[in-house]
Design a protein around this motif. Structure first.
Motif, PDB file in Angstrom:
ATOM      1  N   VAL A 217       0.843  -1.206   0.000  1.00 59.53           N
ATOM      2  CA  VAL A 217       0.000   0.000   0.000  1.00 59.53           C
ATOM      3  C   VAL A 217       0.877   1.254   0.000  1.00 59.53           C
ATOM      4  CG1 VAL A 217      -1.655   1.312   1.379  1.00 59.53           C
ATOM      5  CG2 VAL A 217      -1.976  -1.149   1.064  1.00 59.53           C
ATOM      6  N   ARG A 218       1.890   1.214   0.867  1.00 57.73           N
ATOM      7  CA  ARG A 218       2.786   2.381   0.895  1.00 57.73           C
ATOM      8  C   ARG A 218       3.513   2.542  -0.433  1.00 57.73           C
ATOM      9  NH1 ARG A 218       3.642   0.266   6.151  1.00 57.73           N
ATOM     10  NH2 ARG A 218       5.523  -0.837   5.454  1.00 57.73           N
ATOM     11  N   GLU A 219       3.869   1.397  -1.004  1.00 56.81           N
ATOM     12  CA  GLU A 219       4.532   1.464  -2.313  1.00 56.81           C
ATOM     13  C   GLU A 219       3.607   2.037  -3.359  1.00 56.81           C
ATOM     14  OE1 GLU A 219       7.837   1.031  -4.787  1.00 56.81           O
ATOM     15  OE2 GLU A 219       7.666   0.740  -2.602  1.00 56.81           O
ATOM     16  N   ILE A 220       2.295   1.613  -3.286  1.00 60.50           N
ATOM     17  CA  ILE A 220       1.319   2.154  -4.246  1.00 60.50           C
ATOM     18  C   ILE A 220       1.175   3.647  -4.072  1.00 60.50           C
ATOM     19  CG2 ILE A 220      -1.141   2.161  -4.820  1.00 60.50           C
ATOM     20  CD1 ILE A 220      -1.140  -0.857  -4.218  1.00 60.50           C
ATOM     21  N   GLU A 221       1.154   4.108  -2.790  1.00 63.92           N
ATOM     22  CA  GLU A 221       1.054   5.549  -2.557  1.00 63.92           C
ATOM     23  C   GLU A 221       2.268   6.274  -3.118  1.00 63.92           C
ATOM     24  OE1 GLU A 221       0.616   5.893   1.603  1.00 63.92           O
ATOM     25  OE2 GLU A 221      -1.502   5.265   1.645  1.00 63.92           O
ATOM     26  N   ARG A 222       3.441   5.647  -2.884  1.00 64.16           N
ATOM     27  CA  ARG A 222       4.648   6.283  -3.444  1.00 64.16           C
ATOM     28  C   ARG A 222       4.601   6.319  -4.963  1.00 64.16           C
ATOM     29  NH1 ARG A 222       7.223   3.328   0.810  1.00 64.16           N
ATOM     30  NH2 ARG A 222       7.830   1.664  -0.631  1.00 64.16           N
ATOM     31  N   TRP A 223       4.095   5.211  -5.540  1.00 63.44           N
ATOM     32  CA  TRP A 223       4.003   5.175  -7.000  1.00 63.44           C
ATOM     33  C   TRP A 223       2.987   6.168  -7.515  1.00 63.44           C
ATOM     34  CZ3 TRP A 223       7.280   3.586 -10.369  1.00 63.44           C
ATOM     35  CH2 TRP A 223       8.184   2.582 -10.068  1.00 63.44           C
ATOM     36  N   GLU A 224       1.894   6.360  -6.763  1.00 62.08           N
ATOM     37  CA  GLU A 224       0.919   7.374  -7.187  1.00 62.08           C
ATOM     38  C   GLU A 224       1.545   8.764  -7.162  1.00 62.08           C
ATOM     39  OE1 GLU A 224      -2.395   6.905  -4.622  1.00 62.08           O
ATOM     40  OE2 GLU A 224      -3.283   5.209  -5.729  1.00 62.08           O
ATOM     41  N   THR A 225       2.309   8.987  -6.067  1.00 62.01           N
ATOM     42  CA  THR A 225       3.004  10.291  -6.017  1.00 62.01           C
ATOM     43  C   THR A 225       3.969  10.429  -7.182  1.00 62.01           C
ATOM     44  OG1 THR A 225       2.822  10.256  -3.605  1.00 62.01           O
ATOM     45  CG2 THR A 225       4.423  11.774  -4.570  1.00 62.01           C
ATOM     46  N   ARG A 226       4.705   9.340  -7.418  1.00 62.99           N
ATOM     47  CA  ARG A 226       5.645   9.371  -8.552  1.00 62.99           C
ATOM     48  C   ARG A 226       4.911   9.531  -9.872  1.00 62.99           C
ATOM     49  NH1 ARG A 226       9.934   4.486  -7.116  1.00 62.99           N
ATOM     50  NH2 ARG A 226      10.752   5.416  -5.171  1.00 62.99           N
ATOM     51  N   LEU A 227       3.694   8.878  -9.938  1.00 60.48           N
ATOM     52  CA  LEU A 227       2.925   8.975 -11.178  1.00 60.48           C
ATOM     53  C   LEU A 227       2.481  10.399 -11.430  1.00 60.48           C
ATOM     54  CD1 LEU A 227       1.672   7.462 -13.554  1.00 60.48           C
ATOM     55  CD2 LEU A 227      -0.349   7.027 -12.132  1.00 60.48           C
ATOM     56  N   GLN A 228       2.027  11.059 -10.343  1.00 59.27           N
ATOM     57  CA  GLN A 228       1.644  12.463 -10.495  1.00 59.27           C
ATOM     58  C   GLN A 228       2.830  13.309 -10.946  1.00 59.27           C
ATOM     59  OE1 GLN A 228      -0.012  13.595  -6.727  1.00 59.27           O
ATOM     60  NE2 GLN A 228      -1.876  12.332  -6.964  1.00 59.27           N
ATOM     61  N   ALA A 229       3.961  13.050 -10.266  1.00 64.30           N
ATOM     62  CA  ALA A 229       5.163  13.778 -10.688  1.00 64.30           C
ATOM     63  C   ALA A 229       5.533  13.434 -12.120  1.00 64.30           C
ATOM     64  CB  ALA A 229       6.328  13.457  -9.748  1.00 64.30           C
ATOM     65  N   ALA A 230       5.320  12.120 -12.468  1.00 66.36           N
ATOM     66  CA  ALA A 230       5.618  11.705 -13.839  1.00 66.36           C
ATOM     67  C   ALA A 230       4.690  12.370 -14.832  1.00 66.36           C
ATOM     68  CB  ALA A 230       5.534  10.188 -13.952  1.00 66.36           C
ATOM     69  N   ASP A 231       3.399  12.536 -14.439  1.00 68.57           N
ATOM     70  CA  ASP A 231       2.475  13.240 -15.333  1.00 68.57           C
ATOM     71  C   ASP A 231       2.943  14.667 -15.581  1.00 68.57           C
ATOM     72  OD1 ASP A 231       0.892  11.014 -15.533  1.00 68.57           O
ATOM     73  OD2 ASP A 231      -0.458  11.590 -13.896  1.00 68.57           O
TER      74      ASP A 231
END
Length: 306
Positions: A107-121
């Motif tokens: 879950v924490r990894e998913i949250e980090r990936w979501e943050t990274r995804l937003q940054a990636a967007d």
């Protein structure tokens, strides 16, 4: 690049752990393989356990095993199964705890990936803008590249032309160097000849100078001799001139005396003409004429004043 694990790898690792007298677990399998996610290893380890029961049943149905041995193997199988079940329950509990921790970590990894995804967007938007700029820059660079290629072709032509000119000039330089070497040889030989000639001329000049010095000394000696003769002659001439001056002065005195005498005679004649008879007058005229001629002779013999 990491690749996924296979069932055969998990089976081999589990067999090795079981042969060592240890219970195969997810952590031991991952430690043995050095890779694999907990979910994948758990699923493959369950498949290995299911296959392990079948393998023991196959061993218990062997036709050539004695009855007591088969009974012992069955009992061993039962004990193994019970032990395996207890281990499996404990492992399942541990694996459940591990899975819960893994789920929380996931879950924490998913949250980090979501943050990274937003940054990636955001980075994707910036990248698209940069891509557009890069595309325009590429078009500009393509145009510049075409210009540069045309310029390069022109430069290649100029290079070839300059290379041909350089080769021609190199050939001319080589010929000039050969000519220069030949001229240098000629000049060296000419210089040696001139040096030899100059040495000969210098030798002759030294000889001439020595001869001239000898002649100069001889002429100097002659000049000194002539100068002494001239001085002697000059002294003699001066002496003679002084004598002639004395004689001239004496002659002048004598002329003056004779003039006085002549004047006195003329006066006496003048007086005699008036007082004497004609015969005596003629005699006085003759005496006066003789005295005048004598005076003229003395004056003619006397040297003139310088």
């Amino acid at each position: 690049m990491r690749t996924g694990i296979t069932q055969d790898q998990v089976n081999a690792a589990a067999d090795a752990i079981l042969s060592a007298g240890e219970n195969p677990t997810v952590e031991k399998i991952r430690a043995s393989l050095g890779t694999g996610s907990p979910n994948t290893v758990t699923r493959m380890l369950d498949a290995w356990r299911n296959r392990l029961g079948e393998r023991f049943r196959e061993m218990s149905t062997l036709p050539d095993v004695p009855g007591s041995v088969g009974q012992a193997m069955v009992e061993l199988w039962r004990l193994a199964v019970e032990h395996a079940n207890r281990e499996a329950a404990a492992n399942l509990k541990n694996e459940g705890t591990a899975l819960e921790s893994a789920r929380a970590e996931l879950v924490r990894e998913i949250e980090r990936w979501e943050t990274r995804l937003q940054a990636a967007d955001a980075e994707t938007i910036q990248a698209k803008a940069a891509l557009e700029l890069a595309e325009r820059a590429r078009q500009t660079l393509d145009s510049q590249l075409e210009d540069n290629q045309a310029l390069r072709a022109d430069l290649v032509k100029q290079r070839d032309r300059l290379q041909a000119i350089g080769d021609h000039q190199a050939s001319e330089i080589k010929e000039l160097r050969e000519l220069l070497d030949e001229r240098d040889g000629e000049l060296r030989r000419d210089r040696e000849q001139k040096e030899t000639y100059i040495r000969n001329v210098e030798d002759r000049a030294h000889q001439e100078i020595d001869r001239a010095r000898l002649d100069a000394r001889q002429w100097q000696h002659r000049f000194e001799t002539l100068e002494r003769a001239r001085q002697s002659a000059l002294v003699t001439v001066q002496t003679e001139r002084d004598l002639l001056r004395d004689q001239l002065r004496k002659a002048d005195n004598e002329v003056a005396r004779f003039k006085g005498i002549a004047s006195a005679l003329e006066k006496a004649l003048a007086k005699g003409r008036t007082a004497a008879p004609p015969r005596s007058k003629a005699k006085g005229v003759v005496v006066a004429d003789a005295a005048a001629k004598r005076s003229r002779k003395i004056a003619a013999r006397a040297p003139r004043k310088p």
